[in-house]
Scaffold this active site. Structure first.
Site, PDB file in Angstrom:
ATOM      1  N   LYS A  13      88.122  17.600  18.952  1.00  0.00           N
ATOM      2  CA  LYS A  13      89.318  17.934  18.170  1.00  0.00           C
ATOM      3  C   LYS A  13      90.384  16.833  18.359  1.00  0.00           C
ATOM      4  O   LYS A  13      90.033  15.671  18.470  1.00  0.00           O
ATOM      5  CB  LYS A  13      89.833  19.326  18.562  1.00  0.00           C
ATOM      6  CG  LYS A  13      88.727  20.381  18.469  1.00  0.00           C
ATOM      7  CD  LYS A  13      89.222  21.788  18.566  1.00  0.00           C
ATOM      8  CE  LYS A  13      88.043  22.746  18.448  1.00  0.00           C
ATOM      9  NZ  LYS A  13      88.420  24.129  18.390  1.00  0.00           N
ATOM     10  N   HIS A  98      85.159  22.611   9.337  1.00  0.00           N
ATOM     11  CA  HIS A  98      85.580  23.357  10.530  1.00  0.00           C
ATOM     12  C   HIS A  98      86.697  24.322  10.121  1.00  0.00           C
ATOM     13  O   HIS A  98      87.521  23.990   9.259  1.00  0.00           O
ATOM     14  CB  HIS A  98      86.063  22.393  11.617  1.00  0.00           C
ATOM     15  CG  HIS A  98      86.295  23.080  12.922  1.00  0.00           C
ATOM     16  ND1 HIS A  98      87.435  23.804  13.176  1.00  0.00           N
ATOM     17  CD2 HIS A  98      85.514  23.207  14.026  1.00  0.00           C
ATOM     18  CE1 HIS A  98      87.347  24.325  14.397  1.00  0.00           C
ATOM     19  NE2 HIS A  98      86.188  23.973  14.930  1.00  0.00           N
ATOM     20  N   GLU A 100      89.400  25.053  11.422  1.00  0.00           N
ATOM     21  CA  GLU A 100      90.758  24.515  11.545  1.00  0.00           C
ATOM     22  C   GLU A 100      91.118  23.677  10.327  1.00  0.00           C
ATOM     23  O   GLU A 100      92.282  23.584   9.951  1.00  0.00           O
ATOM     24  CB  GLU A 100      90.878  23.707  12.850  1.00  0.00           C
ATOM     25  CG  GLU A 100      90.959  24.638  14.055  1.00  0.00           C
ATOM     26  CD  GLU A 100      90.409  24.068  15.350  1.00  0.00           C
ATOM     27  OE1 GLU A 100      90.232  22.840  15.452  1.00  0.00           O
ATOM     28  OE2 GLU A 100      90.141  24.878  16.266  1.00  0.00           O
ATOM     29  N   GLY A 172      88.511  28.932  20.559  1.00  0.00           N
ATOM     30  CA  GLY A 172      89.713  28.666  21.351  1.00  0.00           C
ATOM     31  C   GLY A 172      90.192  29.850  22.171  1.00  0.00           C
ATOM     32  O   GLY A 172      91.289  29.807  22.723  1.00  0.00           O
ATOM     33  N   SER A 211      84.058  29.477  21.853  1.00  0.00           N
ATOM     34  CA  SER A 211      84.151  29.870  23.266  1.00  0.00           C
ATOM     35  C   SER A 211      82.839  29.762  24.026  1.00  0.00           C
ATOM     36  O   SER A 211      82.521  30.596  24.869  1.00  0.00           O
ATOM     37  CB  SER A 211      84.717  31.292  23.389  1.00  0.00           C
ATOM     38  OG  SER A 211      86.057  31.314  22.958  1.00  0.00           O
TER      39      SER A 211
HETATM   40  P1  PGA Z   1      85.992  26.237  21.515  1.00  0.00           P
HETATM   41  O1  PGA Z   1      85.972  25.555  20.080  1.00  0.00           O
HETATM   42  O2  PGA Z   1      84.648  25.940  22.167  1.00  0.00           O
HETATM   43  O3  PGA Z   1      87.131  25.613  22.234  1.00  0.00           O
HETATM   44  O4  PGA Z   1      86.156  27.716  21.290  1.00  0.00           O
HETATM   45  C1  PGA Z   1      84.799  25.528  19.317  1.00  0.00           C
HETATM   46  C2  PGA Z   1      85.022  24.826  18.014  1.00  0.00           C
HETATM   47  O5  PGA Z   1      86.072  25.004  17.393  1.00  0.00           O
HETATM   48  O6  PGA Z   1      84.158  24.030  17.561  1.00  0.00           O
END
Ligand code: PGA
Length: 252
Positions: A13, A98, A100, A172, A211
């Site tokens: 990220k 993604h 996001e 996250g 996660s």
């Molecule tokens: P995370 O993110 O492992 O921090 O939950 C996963 C992702 O967004 O690819």
């Protein structure tokens, strides 16, 4: 899992500086022996792709991007980076769609599909992300939402691509779906791909993301139909990420 080689991908990220590229060398050292059985990928921020690829040269770690332009051709698109440029910098994969980006940049399924197609045209393997929100899960719409995203975001020409199932609410945080729920959605994605691409769909790897960490990765990897993971936070430090990779049943 058939003949699909597991893929464990790290998504840095908007984290990382040049100094953090040392993690790649450390990761290669601990996970190198498993490389014949498991593909390991790091997707750093765009400005670190070239030095990361340099750092990974001759090692077992692959480098990828986190996003690309939908335009396959060079064009007047200020601030965008094409898939061909990522490939030129040393990337082999690129994450597209993604959550996001879908949320913060209003990316639609159609745009994500164009990005996946541009990636394939440039010789990259796109990792197409899909996943439901908490509200959609609560409303019993998981199959509908994920099925729609897969159908509309997968590259139209088929070919080599990866799907990452990432429930938005699991990213996250600390919670994940149950192993049974992960298995159900992976089966649904495989079925949807088979409807679109026939037997070719058997070659598409489907990753779980959201996660994933050293504590839960091992059990997630045992879920039928899970071909690997897309890892955020726990991919930033080689110690955590290598624990995830070495926890895969294929690593032993
Ligand atoms: P995370 O993110 O492992 O921090 O939950 C996963 C992702 O967004 O690819």
């Amino acid at each position: 899992m058939g003949a699909r080689k597991p893929l464990i991908a790290g998504n840095w990220k908007m984290f990382g500086r040049n100094a953090d590229l040392a993690e790649i060398g450390a990761l290669a050292e601990t996970t190198g022996p498993a490389a014949a059985k498991i593909e390991v990928l790091i997707c750093p921020p765009a400005v670190l792709i070239a030095p990361a690829a340099w750092q990974a040269r001759g090692k077992s770690i692959l480098i990828g991007g986190q996003d690309c332009s939908p335009s396959a051709a060079d064009a007047a698109r200020t601030g965008e980076i094409s898939a061909a440029m990522l490939a030129d910098a040393g990337a082999r994969y690129v994450i597209v769609g993604h959550s996001e980006r879908r949320q913060n940049h209003k990316e639609t399924d159609d745009l994500v599909r164009q990005k996946a197609e541009a990636a394939i045209a440039a010789g990259l393997t796109p990792i197409v992300c899909v996943g439901e929100t908490q509200a959609e899960r609560a409303a019993g719409q998981v199959a509908e939402v994920v099925g729609r995203q897969v159908k509309a975001s997968a590259p139209g020409q088929g070919g080599a691509f990866v799907v990452a199932y990432e429930p938005v609410w699991a990213i996250g945080g600390n919670s994940t779906p149950t192993l049974a729920e992960i298995g159900e959605v992976h089966a649904l994605i495989r079925e949807t791909l088979a409807g679109q691409f026939g037997a070719q769909a058997n070659e598409t790897r489907i990753l779980y993301g959201g996660s994933v960490g050293p504590k839960n990765a091992g059990e997630i990897f045992t879920v039928p139909g899970v071909d690997g993971a897309l890892v955020g936070r726990a991919s930033l430090k080689a110690s955590d990420f290598s624990a995830i990779i070495l926890g895969h049943p294929a690593a032993v």
